[in-house]
Enzyme design. Structure first.
Site, PDB file in Angstrom:
ATOM      1  N   SER A 137       0.859  -1.181   0.000  1.00  0.00           N
ATOM      2  CA  SER A 137       0.000   0.000   0.000  1.00  0.00           C
ATOM      3  C   SER A 137       0.894   1.230   0.000  1.00  0.00           C
ATOM      4  O   SER A 137       2.050   1.176   0.438  1.00  0.00           O
ATOM      5  CB  SER A 137      -0.883   0.030   1.252  1.00  0.00           C
ATOM      6  OG  SER A 137      -1.528   1.279   1.402  1.00  0.00           O
TER       7      SER A 137
ATOM      8  N   TYR B  60      -2.364  -0.820   9.860  1.00  0.00           N
ATOM      9  CA  TYR B  60      -2.372  -1.082   8.422  1.00  0.00           C
ATOM     10  C   TYR B  60      -1.084  -0.565   7.773  1.00  0.00           C
ATOM     11  O   TYR B  60      -0.429  -1.272   7.001  1.00  0.00           O
ATOM     12  CB  TYR B  60      -3.590  -0.426   7.789  1.00  0.00           C
ATOM     13  CG  TYR B  60      -3.790  -0.759   6.333  1.00  0.00           C
ATOM     14  CD1 TYR B  60      -4.335  -1.983   5.945  1.00  0.00           C
ATOM     15  CD2 TYR B  60      -3.442   0.145   5.339  1.00  0.00           C
ATOM     16  CE1 TYR B  60      -4.529  -2.287   4.608  1.00  0.00           C
ATOM     17  CE2 TYR B  60      -3.630  -0.149   3.999  1.00  0.00           C
ATOM     18  CZ  TYR B  60      -4.173  -1.369   3.637  1.00  0.00           C
ATOM     19  OH  TYR B  60      -4.357  -1.663   2.309  1.00  0.00           O
TER      20      TYR B  60
END
Length: 242
Positions: A134, A147
């Site tokens: 990401s 995350y």
């Protein structure tokens, strides 16, 4: 000008971990199947979404369960492409230590479990591993600290496995998507100020779609990327260069 990219994966066995919902994993699975591959998908849910149920062989798989992952891997002896896309996040709730640990267990350790368990099947095929990281691997994220930390780990894991497994003929790369319209991002997209800010900063002036990520996966798995390993390709509409 029009330009159409095409890839032929006829005869390839592709496994996409984490493709049970409408999102990046499912889009990647469909793209490989459309290119001729035999595609199998997994997810933590009992069933995948209805539109994919007839398309793919589906297995419910908990990537945090080591025994379950290795049992699953023991019945697969030839994998040409492994895509690790299983991930969880919960915006604004990741400061809780137990949930923080769970996010890392799914997103980072889960990717490692699957890759390591399937290493023999990948080695025999001189296969490719594509991990989904990401852009949060490179940005601070005050509402998604687990995350972000997990995806930074995925990028580093990609580099380490690329070195460790090069001798086996396995290439290992990652994709770092930007802001993408998925079920997982639905809650964040309820904040109109947030979504507008993303669009205003992004040079291409929009959120991405899962299909925007699939083409990069096909490229990284193809012979067009035969000399690419250990890379993390950013696909974010230019957000990270502003």
């Amino acid at each position: 000008m029009t330009a159409k990219a095409s890839f032929d994966f006829t005869g390839a066995n592709v496994l996409v971990i984490g493709a049970s919902r409408a999102g990046i994993g499912a889009a990647i699975a469909r793209a490989f199947q459309n290119a001729g591959a035999a595609v199998e998908i997994t997810g933590v849910e009992p069933e995948c979404i209805e539109e994919d149920a007839a398309r793919f062989d589906y297995t419910q798989l908990d990537v945090t369960d080591t025994n379950e992952v290795y049992d699953f891997a023991s019945t697969r002896d030839h994998i040409d492409v492994l895509v690790n896309c299983a991930a969880v996040t919960q915006r604004g709730k990741e400061m809780a230590p137990e949930f923080f640990s769970h996010v890392l267990d799914v997103n980072l350790t889960g990717s490692f479990r699957c890759a390591e368990a399937l290493h023999p099947a990948l080695s025999g095929a001189k296969g490719r591993v594509i991990n989904v990281a990401s852009m949060y691997a490179r940005f601070g994220s005050p509402r998604n600290p687990a995350y972000g930390a997990s995806k930074a780990g995925v990028e580093q894991l990609t580099k380490s496995l690329a070195i460790a497994w090069a001798k086996d003929g396995i290439r290992v790369n990652a994709i770092a998507p930007g802001f993408v319209v998925t079920e997982q991002s639905a809650r964040a997209r309820e904040d109109s100020i947030f979504t507008t800010a993303i669009e205003d900063r992004t040079p291409l002036a929009r959120w991405g779609h899962p299909e925007d990520i699939a083409g990069t996966a096909l490229f990284l798995a193809s012979d067009a990327a035969a000399f690419v390993t250990g890379a993390c390709v950013i696909v974010d509409g230019g957000y990270s260069v502003v």
